[in-house]
Design an enzyme around this catalytic site. Structure first.
Site, PDB file in Angstrom:
ATOM      1  CD  GLU A 144     -24.761  -3.573 -32.533  1.00 57.62           C
ATOM      2  OE1 GLU A 144     -23.804  -4.354 -32.576  1.00 57.62           O
ATOM      3  OE2 GLU A 144     -25.696  -3.593 -33.328  1.00 57.62           O
ATOM      4  N   GLY A 283     -24.154 -12.581 -27.477  1.00 54.55           N
ATOM      5  CA  GLY A 283     -23.243 -13.662 -27.828  1.00 54.55           C
ATOM      6  C   GLY A 283     -21.832 -13.149 -28.039  1.00 54.55           C
ATOM      7  CB  ALA A 284     -19.614 -12.515 -30.044  1.00 53.90           C
ATOM      8  CD  GLU A 320     -20.285 -11.220 -33.496  1.00 56.57           C
ATOM      9  OE1 GLU A 320     -20.263 -10.040 -33.895  1.00 56.57           O
ATOM     10  OE2 GLU A 320     -21.336 -11.776 -33.101  1.00 56.57           O
ATOM     11  CD  GLU A 342     -26.363  -7.935 -36.368  1.00 53.57           C
ATOM     12  OE1 GLU A 342     -26.094  -9.126 -36.640  1.00 53.57           O
ATOM     13  OE2 GLU A 342     -25.559  -7.183 -35.792  1.00 53.57           O
TER      14      GLU A 342
END
Ligand code: ZN
Length: 885
Positions: A144, A283-284, A320, A342
C-alpha cells in the site's frame, strides 16, 4: 492509479513513452476522472523464486472484459522501475506490448485471456521499502498504496479485486519460514530449497498482497470465533524477541473479541499471522491474514517499553485487525476514498482502546493528537478535505486529516445517531458492500439509511477542508439564557468559499451556586448562525460546551477567567474540565506573548491557574491517569495555532515562565504527589500507570522551579526504576538540565540498552527533543554517531522528528534548525522518498511564523526545490508548501 490517462502511445513510439515521465512535473490525478478498469482479473497466480539480491517473479493473470467499463483494445499494467523478461498471452510469446513510462501496455484481441509475465527484482537494493525488500536478512513486502507495481506488472489500483494463489520457494537455511496471505495449502522440499503454496479465498486488491520469508520464530495461540471457527494465531519475530510478544498476542485476542461484540464482525480465515519487521516506513499494514508490523508496535516488556508503548501496541494491533472488515472485506474504490477505510478504522481503534482502558483519558489523548497535528495541517498550505480531490503522490495523503479528522467526522455521525442506531448503519454498510470496492458516499448513504439520519448537508465535511470556528455567546435576561452560535470555515488552498456544516455540540448549563446542571443537551448547529434559549435561570448560568469534544472545531467563546476556573474545578464532563484548564493556560499564554501582560496581571492569572490545579491535585475522586491530563500544559504548537502569526521563540519562553511559576506556587503539593507515587510497585493496572504518569509530570514542574532538587529526584528515579516509563521519564528531565548526572545517565542508558534498537531510538529522541540550550549541537553529534543510519526509518524519525518537534531548537533564531531539516530531506530523498517527504510539513508552516524566521524557512524550502532531482513525494510537498502546488 490508472484513471483517465488518454490511451497514449498507440504506436509504441519510444519518444512519446519517454515524454510521459517528467519528474519535475508529475501529473495531477483527479477524483472526478475515475473510470472503472476495463478488465476483470479474476485470478492471479504468482510464483516467487526468492533471493536477497535476485528474486524471480512469474505472474499469471486470468482476465476478461469488464462489461461495466468502456471497451479497450489494450490493458495497462502498472510498473515502477521493473522490466519484463518475458510476456506471453494465452501461452504464446507476444510482441504486442509497449512500455509507456513505467507501465506495460498490452494490446489484446479477444474478450478473455491469460497473460504471463516474468520479472526479476533485487530486494537488497530496495531502500525505499516499498514493494519487496530485504530487512536484516529477511524478505518482506509493503504494497500500500502503490508498491505492488515494484514487484510485477499489474493493474495496481484498489478496485481491481482478484483471488491470489502464490507459490514461493527459496533456501531452507536462509528462509526457513515462508508466509503469505490466506491459508497454506501445500509445502515441500528439494535438496537445499523448500517451497510453500498459499491460497487466499477472499478476492483482494494488490495493495493487500504480502509475503514474508526469513528466519523467524512464533508465539502461537488460538481464538474461537463467535461462529465456532478455530483460528490459529501467530506473532512472528526474531528469536531473541520472543519473550516480548505476549502483550501483542493478548491485544490481538482482545481485538478479535471486541469486534465481534461491538460491531458484530467475525474473522474469516483459519489462520492469522503477524510479523514484526525492523525496517518499516509506517506503523503496520493490514495485509489479508498476514499483518506486517513495525517492531515498535509488536515488542513490549516492562524493562524496555513505556506505558505509552504498551498502549500503542494494543491500539495498532487493534487497528490492523479491524481493517479485516473495514478495509479488506470492503475496500476503497480509489485512493481518494482512503478515509473510507482509515477514518472508520481509526474510530474503531479509538473506541476499542477506550473500552480497554480509560474512556475520558483516551478521548483527551485523541483530541491532543488531532489539535497538535491535524489542526495545523488544516490551517496550512497542505490543507485538504478528508476526501481529497486531487494528488500527485498518494503517499503524501496518508495524513492526520484523512485518518484522524476522518475518524472525527464518523464519530459525529455516531453522536447524532446514538450508539444503537449507528450500529444499524454500520451493519447495513457491511451488508451492502461486502466483497466490493466502495466510496465514502457509499458509507454515508448506509449510515443515513441504517441509522435514519438525514446527512445531506453533513456530506460537506467530506469535501470542505479547514477547521470550523464556532463563536459562542451566552446572554441572560430575566429567567432566560440565550445562546448564540455562529460558524465560519476558514478559506484553504483551492477553496475560498465555504458552506455551513452541521456541527453537533453537546452542552450543559451550570448553576453557579449549586455547581450542578440539569442534564446534557445536544444542539446541532446547521446554519451560519443559530439561537437557542433556555428558561428558568434566575442567575446567568455557566456554559460547558463541546463536551466530550463532540465536534472537531475551534470554540471561540466569551468566557471569563472566573468561569473557566469554575469549570476546571467542577465540570463533570472530564473532557470539558480538561478543556477549561487548557483554555485557562492557553488564553494566558496568547495574551502574554502578544500583549505584554503587566506583572500584576500575570501574578493574578498565575494564581487562578494554580488554584484550579490545586483543586485537581486535591480531588480524591480523580484517578491519577485523569489527574495527569488535567495538570498538563498546552503544547507550544497548539498555542501557536491560536495566533495568526506566531513567534515560536517567545511562545517557548513564556510557556517556560508559566511552568516555573506554577512549579514554584505548587511546590509543596507537587512534592507530596511525587512522594506518594515514587515507590508504587510496578504493575500494568490503571492505578500504577496513573502513578507513573503524574510522577514524571510532577518532576517536570519541579525541574522548572527547582532544578537542583529535580536532578536529585530524577537521578534517584532513574537508578531505582524497574520499568521503562520511570527510567525514560527521569532521563527526559535530566536531558534538559546541565549536570554531571545528565552525562552519566545518558551514558548508562546507552550501555544498558545498546543491543535493543527500539530503546536506542528512545535515546536519540530524548536528546533531540530536550529543552537543553545546546540541543542543536547534540543533534549534530548524534547524526555522526555510529548507531545512526538513514536506512532505518525508525532511527531517522527518532532523531529528526523529535528535533522538528522541539520548539526551541527547531526554531533557533539563526535558522540552523531549518537548514538541518532541509539537509536531511535532500540526503534522505534518494534513499527513502516517502520518509523524506514527511519532514517537509514542519517547514511548510512558514506563513504562520513571524517574518524573520518565515524568511529562513522559505529559504530552506527553496533550497530543496532547487535540487536537480527530487522524488515525486518530496516535490509535491515542497511545491505546495511554497504555494506552487
Ligand atoms: Zn489503517
Amino acid at each position: 492509479m490508472d484513471i483517465a490517462r488518454t490511451p497514449s502511445n498507440p504506436d509504441g513510439n519510444p519518444e512519446m513513452a519517454d515524454a510521459a515521465v517528467d519528474p519535475k512535473n508529475p501529473p495531477e490525478i483527479r477524483r472526478e476522472d475515475y473510470r472503472p478498469f476495463p478488465w476483470i482479473v479474476s485470478e492471479t497466480r504468482l510464483d516467487f523464486e526468492l533471493g536477497i539480491d535476485c528474486t524471480r517473479v512469474r505472474s499469471t493473470l486470468t482476465i476478461s472484459r469488464n462489461a461495466k467499463a468502456d471497451r479497450s483494445a489494450t490493458i495497462r499494467l502498472n510498473g515502477d522501475g521493473i522490466e519484463a523478461t518475458s510476456v506471453t498471452v494465452d501461452g504464446e510469446p507476444t510482441q504486442s506490448w509497449v512500455m509507456d513510462g513505467d507501465d506495460l501496455v498490452l494490446t489484446l484481441p479477444g474478450d478473455a485471456h491469460e497473460i504471463r509475465i516474468e520479472t526479476e527484482i533485487d530486494p537488497s537494493a530496495n531502500s525505499q521499502l516499498m514493494g519487496l525488500y530485504a530487512s536484516n536478512g529477511m524478505l518482506c513486502t509493503q504494497c500500500e498504496a502503490e508498491g505492488f507495481r515494484r514487484i510485477t506488472f499489474f493493474p495496481d489500483r484498489p478496485d481491481v479485486l482478484s483471488t491470489y494463489s502464490v507459490r514461493m520457494s527459496g533456501s531452507k537455511d536462509r528462509f526457513p519460514v515462508l508466509l503469505c496471505n490466506g491459508n497454506r495449502v501445500a509445502t515441500g522440499e528439494e535438496g537445499d530449497t523448500h517451497w510453500a503454496e498459499w491460497h487466499d479465498p477472499w478476492p483482494k486488491p494488490s495493495y493487500l498482497f504480502a509475503l514474508v520469508a526469513g528466519d523467524l520464530v512464533a508465539r502461537s495461540d488460538s481464538f474461537t470465533t463467535m461462529g465456532g471457527r478455530e483460528v490459529e494465531l501467530n506473532v512472528w519475530v526474531r528469536e531473541g524477541d520472543l519473550d516480548r510478544t505476549e502483550h501483542a498476542m493478548e491485544s490481538l485476542k482482545r481485538s478479535m473479541k471486541w469486534d465481534e461484540e461491538v460491531f458484530g464482525r467475525e474473522y474469516d480465515l483459519d489462520l492469522f499471522n503477524i510479523v514484526a519487521v525492523s525496517d518499516f516506513n509506517m506503523g503496520a499494514m493490514e495485509n489479508k491474514g498476514l499483518n506486517i508490523f513495525n517492531t515498535k508496535y509488536v515488542l513490549a516488556d516492562p524493562e524496555t517499553a513505556t506505558d505509552g508503548d504498551y498502549d500503542g501496541v494494543e491500539g495498532v494491533i487493534g487497528h490492523e485487525y479491524f481493517h479485516n472488515w473495514s478495509g479488506n472485506r470492503i475496500t476503497c474504490r480509489d485512493w481518494f476514498q482512503l478515509s473510507l477505510k482509515e477514518g472508520f478504522t481509526v474510530l474503531r481503534d479509538q473506541l476499542f482502546s477506550a473500552d480497554m482502558g480509560s474512556e475520558p483519558v483516551k478521548r483527551i489523548e485523541d483530541v491532543r493528537i488531532l489539535r497538535g497535528v491535524q489542526f495545523p495541517e488544516d490551517s496550512g498550505p497542505l490543507a485538504h478535505p478528508i476526501r481529497p480531490d486531487s494528488y500527485r503522490e498518494i503517499s503524501n495523503f496518508y495524513t492526520a486529516t484523512v485518518y484522524n479528522k476522518g475518524a472525527e467526522v464518523i464519530r459525529m455521525m455516531r453522536t447524532m445517531a446514538g450508539e444503537e442506531r449507528f450500529r444499524k448503519g454500520t451493519d447495513l454498510y457491511f451488508d451492502r458492500h461486502d466483497g466490493a470496492a466502495a466510496t465514502c458516499e457509499d458509507f454515508v448513504s448506509s449510515i443515513e439509511d441504517g441509522a435514519a439520519l438525514d446527512l445531506t448537508r453533513f456530506r460537506r465535511w467530506y469535501s470542505q477542508a479547514g477547521t470550523p470556528r464556532v463563536g459562542v455567546t451566552l446572554e441572560h435576561d430575566g429567567e432566560t439564557a440565550r445562546l448564540t452560535l455562529t460558524q465560519t470555515v476558514p478559506a484553504t488552498p483551492g477553496q475560498s468559499e465555504k458552506q455551513p456544516m452541521p456541527i453537533p455540540l453537546k452542552l450543559a448549563l451550570f448553576d453557579r451556586a449549586s455547581g450542578t446542571h440539569r442534564g446534557e443537551e445536544l444542539v446541532i448547529l446547521n446554519e451560519d448562525r443559530a439561537e437557542v434559549t433556555f428558561d428558568g435561570f434566575t442567575e446567568k448560568p455557566i456554559l460547558s460546551i463541546n463536551r466530550t469534544f463532540s465536534a472537531p472545531v475551534t470554540i471561540e467563546r466569551d468566557v471569563s477567567r472566573e468561569e473557566l476556573v469554575f469549570l476546571a474545578e467542577k465540570d463533570d464532563d472530564p473532557f470539558a474540565r480538561y478543556e477549561a484548564m487548557q483554555e485557562l493556560m492557553t488564553g494566558h499564554l496568547v495574551a502574554d506573548v502578544t500583549d505584554d501582560v503587566d506583572d500584576d496581571e500575570r501574578e493574578a492569572v498565575c494564581e487562578d491557574i494554580a488554584r484550579a490545579m490545586r483543586s485537581v491535585l486535591e480531588d480524591d475522586q480523580l484517578d491519577d491517569l485523569m489527574r495527569g491530563e488535567l495538570l498538563m500544559m498546552p503544547g507550544a504548537t497548539y498555542v501557536a495555532e491560536q495566533m495568526l502569526v506566531a513567534d515560536p521563540g517567545r511562545i517557548h519562553a513564556r510557556r517556560e515562565t508559566l511552568k516555573t511559576a506554577l512549579g514554584t506556587r505548587l511546590a509543596g503539593s507537587l512534592q507530596e504527589l511525587y512522594a506518594r507515587t515514587e515507590n508504587m510497585p510496578f504493575s500494568l493496572d490503571a492505578g500504577a500507570k496513573g502513578a507513573r504518569k503524574v510522577k514524571t509530570l510532577a518532576l517536570a514542574y519541579i525541574a522548572a522551579s527547582d532544578p537542583a532538587k529535580a536532578v536529585e529526584l530524577a537521578a534517584r528515579q532513574y537508578d531505582r526504576a524497574d520499568n521503562m516509563t520511570d527510567r525514560q521519564g527521569a532521563l527526559m528531565v535530566l536531558a534538559g538540565l546541565d549536570s554531571a548526572e545528565r552525562t552519566g545517565k545518558l551514558l548508562d542508558f546507552y550501555n544498558r540498552y545498546q543491543n535493543n534498537a527500539l530503546v536506542i531510538d528512545k535515546w536519540f529522541a530524548i536528546q533531540a527533543g530536550s529543552l537543553h540550550p545546546r540541543a542543536i549541537e547534540h543533534v549534530k553529534a548524534l547524526r555522526d554517531h555510529p548507531d545512526f543510519t538513514l536506512k532505518n526509518p525508525n532511527r531517522v524519525r527518532s532523531l529528526y522528528m523529535a528535533f522538528a518537534a522541539n520548539p526551541a531548537a527547531f526554531h533557533a533564531e539563526d535558522g540552523e534548525g531549518y537548514a538541518m531539516i532541509a539537509d536531511l530531506i535532500l540526503e534522505l530523498d534518494p534513499i527513502n522518498a516517502q520518509t523524506a517527504a514527511r519532514f517537509v510539513p514542519p517547514l511548510g508552516r512558514w506563513r504562520r511564523i513571524e517574518e524573520k524566521r518565515a524568511k529562513l524557512m522559505r529559504e530552506a524550502l527553496e533550497r530543496i526545490a532547487a535540487a536537480p532531482k527530487l522524488s515525486r513525494d518530496t516535490f509535491e510537498q515542497v511545491a505546495r508548501s511554497l504555494g506552487r502546488g
